[in-house]
Design a protein around this motif. Structure first.
Motif, PDB file in Angstrom:
ATOM      1  N   ALA A 232       0.812  -1.226   0.000  1.00 19.22           N
ATOM      2  CA  ALA A 232       0.000   0.000   0.000  1.00 19.22           C
ATOM      3  C   ALA A 232       0.845   1.275   0.000  1.00 19.22           C
ATOM      4  O   ALA A 232       0.515   2.227  -0.725  1.00 19.22           O
ATOM      5  N   PRO A 233       1.945   1.357   0.781  1.00 21.04           N
ATOM      6  CA  PRO A 233       2.719   2.603   0.800  1.00 21.04           C
ATOM      7  C   PRO A 233       3.333   2.979  -0.546  1.00 21.04           C
ATOM      8  O   PRO A 233       3.642   4.146  -0.772  1.00 21.04           O
ATOM      9  N   ILE A 234       3.547   2.015  -1.449  1.00 23.47           N
ATOM     10  CA  ILE A 234       4.177   2.339  -2.733  1.00 23.47           C
ATOM     11  C   ILE A 234       3.243   2.080  -3.913  1.00 23.47           C
ATOM     12  O   ILE A 234       3.646   2.231  -5.064  1.00 23.47           O
ATOM     13  N   TRP A 235       2.004   1.703  -3.645  1.00 26.87           N
ATOM     14  CA  TRP A 235       1.096   1.296  -4.720  1.00 26.87           C
ATOM     15  C   TRP A 235       0.865   2.408  -5.734  1.00 26.87           C
ATOM     16  O   TRP A 235       0.777   2.170  -6.945  1.00 26.87           O
ATOM     17  N   HIS A 236       0.778   3.660  -5.264  1.00 25.27           N
ATOM     18  CA  HIS A 236       0.548   4.783  -6.159  1.00 25.27           C
ATOM     19  C   HIS A 236       1.830   5.561  -6.455  1.00 25.27           C
ATOM     20  O   HIS A 236       2.028   6.029  -7.570  1.00 25.27           O
ATOM     21  N   SER A 237       2.711   5.683  -5.458  1.00 27.08           N
ATOM     22  CA  SER A 237       3.911   6.504  -5.636  1.00 27.08           C
ATOM     23  C   SER A 237       5.011   5.796  -6.423  1.00 27.08           C
ATOM     24  O   SER A 237       5.802   6.440  -7.114  1.00 27.08           O
ATOM     25  N   LYS A 238       5.085   4.483  -6.296  1.00 28.15           N
ATOM     26  CA  LYS A 238       6.095   3.695  -7.016  1.00 28.15           C
ATOM     27  C   LYS A 238       5.403   2.511  -7.680  1.00 28.15           C
ATOM     28  O   LYS A 238       5.688   1.351  -7.383  1.00 28.15           O
TER      29      LYS A 238
ATOM     30  N   ALA B  81      -5.109  -9.359  -3.528  1.00 28.04           N
ATOM     31  CA  ALA B  81      -4.463  -8.151  -3.009  1.00 28.04           C
ATOM     32  C   ALA B  81      -4.658  -6.977  -3.969  1.00 28.04           C
ATOM     33  O   ALA B  81      -4.869  -5.834  -3.538  1.00 28.04           O
ATOM     34  N   LYS B  82      -4.594  -7.233  -5.285  1.00 30.75           N
ATOM     35  CA  LYS B  82      -4.805  -6.165  -6.277  1.00 30.75           C
ATOM     36  C   LYS B  82      -6.201  -5.572  -6.146  1.00 30.75           C
ATOM     37  O   LYS B  82      -6.380  -4.352  -6.279  1.00 30.75           O
ATOM     38  N   LEU B  83      -7.188  -6.423  -5.867  1.00 30.97           N
ATOM     39  CA  LEU B  83      -8.554  -5.922  -5.691  1.00 30.97           C
ATOM     40  C   LEU B  83      -8.637  -5.037  -4.454  1.00 30.97           C
ATOM     41  O   LEU B  83      -9.338  -4.017  -4.455  1.00 30.97           O
ATOM     42  N   LEU B  84      -7.938  -5.424  -3.392  1.00 29.31           N
ATOM     43  CA  LEU B  84      -7.951  -4.621  -2.167  1.00 29.31           C
ATOM     44  C   LEU B  84      -7.211  -3.299  -2.354  1.00 29.31           C
ATOM     45  O   LEU B  84      -7.598  -2.274  -1.790  1.00 29.31           O
TER      46      LEU B  84
ATOM     47  N   LEU C 211      -2.788 -19.561  -4.098  1.00 26.31           N
ATOM     48  CA  LEU C 211      -2.193 -19.010  -5.310  1.00 26.31           C
ATOM     49  C   LEU C 211      -2.942 -17.774  -5.823  1.00 26.31           C
ATOM     50  O   LEU C 211      -2.481 -17.121  -6.760  1.00 26.31           O
ATOM     51  N   GLN C 212      -4.079 -17.460  -5.231  1.00 26.92           N
ATOM     52  CA  GLN C 212      -4.852 -16.290  -5.642  1.00 26.92           C
ATOM     53  C   GLN C 212      -4.566 -15.060  -4.781  1.00 26.92           C
ATOM     54  O   GLN C 212      -5.223 -14.025  -4.921  1.00 26.92           O
ATOM     55  N   VAL C 213      -3.590 -15.179  -3.885  1.00 25.74           N
ATOM     56  CA  VAL C 213      -3.307 -14.088  -2.948  1.00 25.74           C
ATOM     57  C   VAL C 213      -3.025 -12.774  -3.670  1.00 25.74           C
ATOM     58  O   VAL C 213      -3.554 -11.717  -3.306  1.00 25.74           O
ATOM     59  N   THR C 214      -2.177 -12.801  -4.719  1.00 30.69           N
ATOM     60  CA  THR C 214      -1.807 -11.541  -5.372  1.00 30.69           C
ATOM     61  C   THR C 214      -2.988 -10.909  -6.114  1.00 30.69           C
ATOM     62  O   THR C 214      -3.140  -9.685  -6.119  1.00 30.69           O
ATOM     63  N   GLU C 215      -3.825 -11.742  -6.740  1.00 28.62           N
ATOM     64  CA  GLU C 215      -4.995 -11.193  -7.427  1.00 28.62           C
ATOM     65  C   GLU C 215      -5.968 -10.577  -6.428  1.00 28.62           C
ATOM     66  O   GLU C 215      -6.557  -9.520  -6.681  1.00 28.62           O
TER      67      GLU C 215
END
Length: 397
Positions: free
Chosen positions: A153-159, A192-195, A186-190
């Protein structure tokens, strides 16, 4: 010999040097140095195996008999007790596997696919900088989408680009864990992207000089220093920084420079070398660079190895340019589009890009060397201010 429990605790303490049987395959091996080892002999699949059960200082006679009973029962089921113990040890080790441990293991497995076996460290850096500090100690099987979301979350928009790479690496690590039969989602990253939601970051192209302005910059590099000569050859050839900085005399044969496959940027499935036609101006730059060579490398660093990306970028910055050295590839590509009639596949090959479908590439058995030679000669003339006309590509003989 056929019975069990033939030894006594007092005998074990004072046993002479040699091998002493407690029965049913359990032996005490007493050494000359005073040490002793418990050994269990079993027959599995018609082959005798000897299995160490530990030192008599660490394992009592009673415990040795208990271990022997356990492993004999394993053998009776047709299972090799030594392999079973090794398997259990691996499983025990993996029972508390952390995300960082699995990530490092995944990196080792992926090294052969990475340029220079990943020695530059860029594959791991998004994890080391942004993921390991928060998730590194979490058992990989316990990792969920909220953990990943909180870490990125801390870098999701800035980096955004770094966050995207980190998310990709996390997915690879989870698949590696799953291959070891670890219970991971195996769906953790997908999830996380939704969150995390859609990034607000707008990707920016690397700043590049317009092709009409490149000649004046090129002609300003008159001093024959290592940095200036490297920049000139970078502009003349349109290659990426890494192969340019690591160019070696043994890669040059006449007017062709052959870049080794491990210096090519990670094109999936690409294992072949890449030939670069050298214009007359490029050959002149190479000749001017030869007095500086160390161990065949044309552009050595004053300290160790070869010059860095930062050295080339610093040159442009000192001249007051915001543009980056990598941007000259864009300058060249735009010149090809606006000032030549070269086919797209030839232009893309100049920049070492893959073009066309996999079927088209399978049937295309050429690297357009002669067509590229014509174009790169005209590009060098453009850089020297000798041509302002549209380049007509001649048919190769």
């Amino acid at each position: 010999m056929a019975g069990k429990e033939l030894l006594s605790a007092s005998f074990v303490r004072s046993a002479p040097v040699g091998k002493h049987c407690d029965g049913a395959g359990l032996w005490l091996h007493k050494r000359k140095d005073g040490g002793a080892q418990w050994v269990l002999r079993v027959t599995i699949h018609g082959k005798r195996r000897e299995m160490g059960l530990g030192s008599f200082n660490d394992v009592s006679l009673k415990n040795a008999r208990g271990l022997a009973d356990h492993w004999r029962s394993i053998a009776k089921r047709g299972i090799d007790p030594i392999k079973q113990r090794e398997r259990e040890a691996r499983e025990a080790k993996r029972a508390d596997n952390t995300f960082e441990a699995i990530a490092l293991e995944a990196f080792e497995a992926k090294k052969p696919e990475l340029k220079g076996d990943g020695k530059a460290g860029r594959w791991l850096s998004p994890l080391e900088n942004h993921v390991f500090p928060k998730l590194g100690k979490i058992p990989v099987a316990q990792l969920d989408q909220r953990d990943v979301k909180d870490a990125l979350a801390p870098i999701w928009h800035s980096k955004a680009d770094t966050a995207r790479k980190a998310l990709n690496r996390i997915s690879i690590v989870l698949r590696h864990a799953a291959a070891h039969d670890l219970d991971v989602d195996l769906q953790v990253t997908e999830k996380a992207k939704l969150l995390l939601g859609k990034t607000r970051h707008t990707p920016k192209n690397i700043p590049a000089l317009h092709w009409t302005k490149v000649p004046s910059f090129y002609q300003s590099l008159t001093e024959p220093s290592v940095t200036n000569l490297a920049m000139r050859l970078l502009i003349l050839t349109g290659v990426r920084s890494h192969p340019l900085r690591f160019i070696n005399l043994d890669q040059i044969d006449g007017d062709v420079w052959t870049i080794p496959s491990d210096s090519m940027k990670g094109l999936k499935g690409k294992t072949s070398e890449f030939r670069v036609p050298l214009s007359l101006e490029a050959l002149k730059v190479i000749d001017l660079s030869k007095p500086f060579q160390k161990k065949g490398f044309l552009f050595p660093s004053t300290r160790k190895g070869v010059i860095s990306d930062g050295t080339l970028a610093g040159l442009m910055k000192r001249q007051g340019h915001d543009e980056r050295p990598h941007g000259f590839r864009s300058s060249l590509r735009t010149w090809l589009a606006e000032a030549t009639d070269a086919p797209n596949e030839v232009c893309e090959t100049i920049l070492q890009h893959v073009s066309g479908s996999s079927v088209e590439r399978a049937y295309r058995r050429t690297d357009f060397l002669e067509q590229r030679r014509q174009l790169m000669e005209r590009w060098s003339e453009h850089l020297l201010g000798k041509s302002g006309q549209v380049v007509r590509l001649l048919e190769a003989n």
